[in-house]
Enzyme design. Structure first.
Site, PDB file in Angstrom:
ATOM      1  N   CYS A  54      -9.504  -8.514  16.922  1.00  0.00           N
ATOM      2  CA  CYS A  54      -8.343  -8.651  15.821  1.00  0.00           C
ATOM      3  C   CYS A  54      -9.116  -7.869  14.748  1.00  0.00           C
ATOM      4  O   CYS A  54     -10.383  -7.756  13.882  1.00  0.00           O
ATOM      5  CB  CYS A  54      -8.176  -9.848  15.663  1.00  0.00           C
ATOM      6  N   ARG A  79      -7.854  -8.672  11.571  1.00  0.00           N
ATOM      7  CA  ARG A  79      -7.885  -9.213  10.268  1.00  0.00           C
ATOM      8  C   ARG A  79      -8.518 -10.766  10.493  1.00  0.00           C
ATOM      9  O   ARG A  79      -8.200 -11.460  10.508  1.00  0.00           O
ATOM     10  CB  ARG A  79      -6.879  -9.713  10.034  1.00  0.00           C
ATOM     11  N   LYS A  83      -3.096   4.416   7.157  1.00  0.00           N
ATOM     12  CA  LYS A  83      -3.141   4.898   8.640  1.00  0.00           C
ATOM     13  C   LYS A  83      -3.359   6.479   8.531  1.00  0.00           C
ATOM     14  O   LYS A  83      -1.966   7.396   8.202  1.00  0.00           O
ATOM     15  CB  LYS A  83      -1.825   4.770   9.330  1.00  0.00           C
ATOM     16  N   CYS A 124      -2.408 -18.028  15.337  1.00  0.00           N
ATOM     17  CA  CYS A 124      -2.072 -16.646  16.561  1.00  0.00           C
ATOM     18  C   CYS A 124      -1.833 -18.251  17.834  1.00  0.00           C
ATOM     19  O   CYS A 124      -2.485 -18.904  17.467  1.00  0.00           O
ATOM     20  CB  CYS A 124      -2.904 -16.170  16.251  1.00  0.00           C
ATOM     21  N   ARG A 135       0.649  -1.287  -0.334  1.00  0.00           N
ATOM     22  CA  ARG A 135       0.013   0.342  -0.053  1.00  0.00           C
ATOM     23  C   ARG A 135       0.808   1.176  -0.104  1.00  0.00           C
ATOM     24  O   ARG A 135       0.432   2.266  -0.133  1.00  0.00           O
ATOM     25  CB  ARG A 135      -1.104   0.041   1.205  1.00  0.00           C
ATOM     26  N   TYR A 136       2.154   1.594   1.315  1.00  0.00           N
ATOM     27  CA  TYR A 136       3.158   2.494   0.503  1.00  0.00           C
ATOM     28  C   TYR A 136       3.865   2.169  -0.250  1.00  0.00           C
ATOM     29  O   TYR A 136       4.609   1.217  -0.471  1.00  0.00           O
ATOM     30  CB  TYR A 136       3.340   2.772   2.116  1.00  0.00           C
ATOM     31  N   CYS A 150      -7.392 -12.871  19.951  1.00  0.00           N
ATOM     32  CA  CYS A 150      -7.806 -11.385  20.115  1.00  0.00           C
ATOM     33  C   CYS A 150      -8.855 -11.357  19.610  1.00  0.00           C
ATOM     34  O   CYS A 150      -9.311 -11.788  18.214  1.00  0.00           O
ATOM     35  CB  CYS A 150      -6.632 -10.266  19.754  1.00  0.00           C
ATOM     36  N   ASP A 210      -6.908   3.467  11.014  1.00  0.00           N
ATOM     37  CA  ASP A 210      -6.511   3.264   9.291  1.00  0.00           C
ATOM     38  C   ASP A 210      -8.134   3.403   8.752  1.00  0.00           C
ATOM     39  O   ASP A 210      -8.559   2.677   8.870  1.00  0.00           O
ATOM     40  CB  ASP A 210      -6.417   1.910   9.232  1.00  0.00           C
ATOM     41  N   ARG A 234       7.408  -0.282   1.225  1.00  0.00           N
ATOM     42  CA  ARG A 234       6.834  -1.310   2.151  1.00  0.00           C
ATOM     43  C   ARG A 234       5.931  -2.009   1.900  1.00  0.00           C
ATOM     44  O   ARG A 234       5.600  -0.796   1.763  1.00  0.00           O
ATOM     45  CB  ARG A 234       7.176  -0.811   4.093  1.00  0.00           C
ATOM     46  N   ASP A 238     -11.025  -0.984  13.671  1.00  0.00           N
ATOM     47  CA  ASP A 238     -11.690  -0.642  13.048  1.00  0.00           C
ATOM     48  C   ASP A 238     -13.125  -1.164  12.719  1.00  0.00           C
ATOM     49  O   ASP A 238     -13.454  -1.678  13.775  1.00  0.00           O
ATOM     50  CB  ASP A 238     -10.559  -0.628  12.167  1.00  0.00           C
TER      51      ASP A 238
END
Ligand SMILES: *Cc1c(COP(=O)(O)O)cnc(C)c1O
Ligand code: SF4
Length: 368
Positions: free
Chosen positions: A129, A131, A334, A122, A109-110, A126, A327, A113, A290
């Site tokens: 989360c 994602r 972000k 995981c 996206r950037y 969480c 985000d 990077r 989000d």
């Protein structure tokens, strides 16, 4: 709650991360034994598990105070019926990571990077989360073929100088497998820094072994970013894990998510940030929660975050203050948001407010 040494007496392998993974709490029955859940609580969790899976390491579960449904550790790992309530703004992929994915497991996206999602697994899932559309659906690891094509993409794009290895949690992978990925990245001349995003220091601190750190040290510069959300997550075990990372010469940052009922107060946030800096962990981002599905009960008004940032800025060390970001839904990336300290600005002067609310003027340089 009993203290750590009592756990090692009862479970001799308590400090072995593989034992922790093998003994994750994934069923309502097992959880119920630990937390003494009521029948309605059990029914709610069952309902929730039809939509989203659960896994909690015995270590992280040991931080929960049984009997308190509002315990901040419990709220982050024990499913709540509110996850099944849908909210009109909910999105499956609010950050449009799939649109910005040129090949599987890469988000570009950037300009300089990429995000490299090496696993969907995981140690602890969480509840908040972002994602969760992919994480934990199945404990799937990237295939050899996908790995080759993701590395090929990075190799073919010389503007990529920073690779952020994330997931899932990359440190849930075995050291050998992780080394294959990191060493391949290190062989790419234009890749300058390699970052690892992991929640292991918080939920599975015994994963930070000498063997892992010796491996990582071979591929410097490496940066690690972790994810503490509440001061209760800072324990002798997590402190030891953070110290070991920093002592290995790896800079350690932290990102938190602003979560309603968990850390949406100035005093909790201040305590967390000061404790992080004490551990030599640099607060990096504070995220507005989000729009992923099933996490709307964690969302706070954006003003809450701005108010907390205003209360922190100037009042505690600059090193302890993260950047508050949203985000942007739709894949905007972000965006830093914060209190506006500028009252007015023209060619002659800037009128500003300081952290105490006093007014100051800065004269602009004379026009050339
Ligand atoms: C957050 C993020 C990064 C890293 O951003 P930094 O601001 O450099 O930490 C890179 N790619 C994607 C898609 C991200 O969401
Ligand atoms: S550790 Fe990260 S990727 Fe894994 S469930 Fe938690 S927030 Fe999601």
């Amino acid at each position: 709650m009993i203290n750590g040494s009592d756990y090692t007496a009862r479970y001799p392998n308590w400090n072995d991360w593989k034992w922790q993974l093998a003994n994750r709490i994934t069923s309502v029955d097992k959880l119920s034994k630990l937390l003494r859940l009521s029948e309605p609580e059990k029914a709610d969790i069952h309902k929730c598990l039809e939509h989203f899976r659960m896994a909690i390491t015995p270590y992280y579960a040991s931080l929960i105070r049984p009997g308190d449904p509002e315990d901040p550790v419990r709220m982050q790992c024990v499913p709540s019926i509110e996850e099944t309530f849908s909210c009109t703004d909910d999105m499956t992929d609010p950050l449009c990571e799939e649109r910005d994915s040129p090949v599987a497991h890469i988000v570009h996206r950037y300009p300089d990077r990429v995000l490299f999602l090496v696993t969907l697994k995981c140690s602890t899932y969480c509840r908040h989360c972002t994602r969760r559309r992919v994480v934990g659906e199945e404990d799937r690891v990237i295939s050899e073929k996908e790995l080759r094509s993701a590395l090929g993409y990075i190799r073919g794009h010389t503007q990529i100088r920073d690779v952020l290895i994330s997931g899932g949690d990359p440190l849930v992978m075995g050291t050998e497998r992780l080394e294959k990925i990191i060493s391949a990245l290190r062989m790419i001349p234009h890749v300058d820094i390699i970052r690892i995003g992991t929640r292991v220091p918080v939920v599975l601190p015994m994963r930070i072994t000498d063997e892992l750190l010796e491996m990582l040290k071979k591929y410097q510069p490496i940066w690690i970013n972790t994810h503490f959300n509440h001061p209760r997550e800072i324990t002798p075990d997590s402190e030891r894990a953070c110290a070991a990372i920093v002592n290995a010469g790896i800079p350690l940052g932290n990102q938190s998510v602003l979560l309603k009922g968990v850390n949406d107060s100035l005093s909790t946030m201040r305590e967390l940030l000061l404790k992080l800096v004490h551990m030599r962990v640099r607060p990096y981002y504070l995220y507005q929660c989000d729009l992923s599905r099933g996490i709307s009960h964690f969302r706070t008004a954006v003003d809450k975050g701005i108010e907390i940032m205003h209360g922190l800025t100037g009042n505690i060390s600059g090193y302890a203050v993260p950047k508050f970001v949203i985000d942007a839904p739709g894949g905007g990336g972000k965006i830093p948001v914060g209190y506006n300290y500028i009252i007015s600005k023209d060619d002659r002067e800037v009128v500003m407010e300081n952290f105490r609310g006093d007014i100051f003027r800065y004269p602009q340089p004379p026009a050339g």
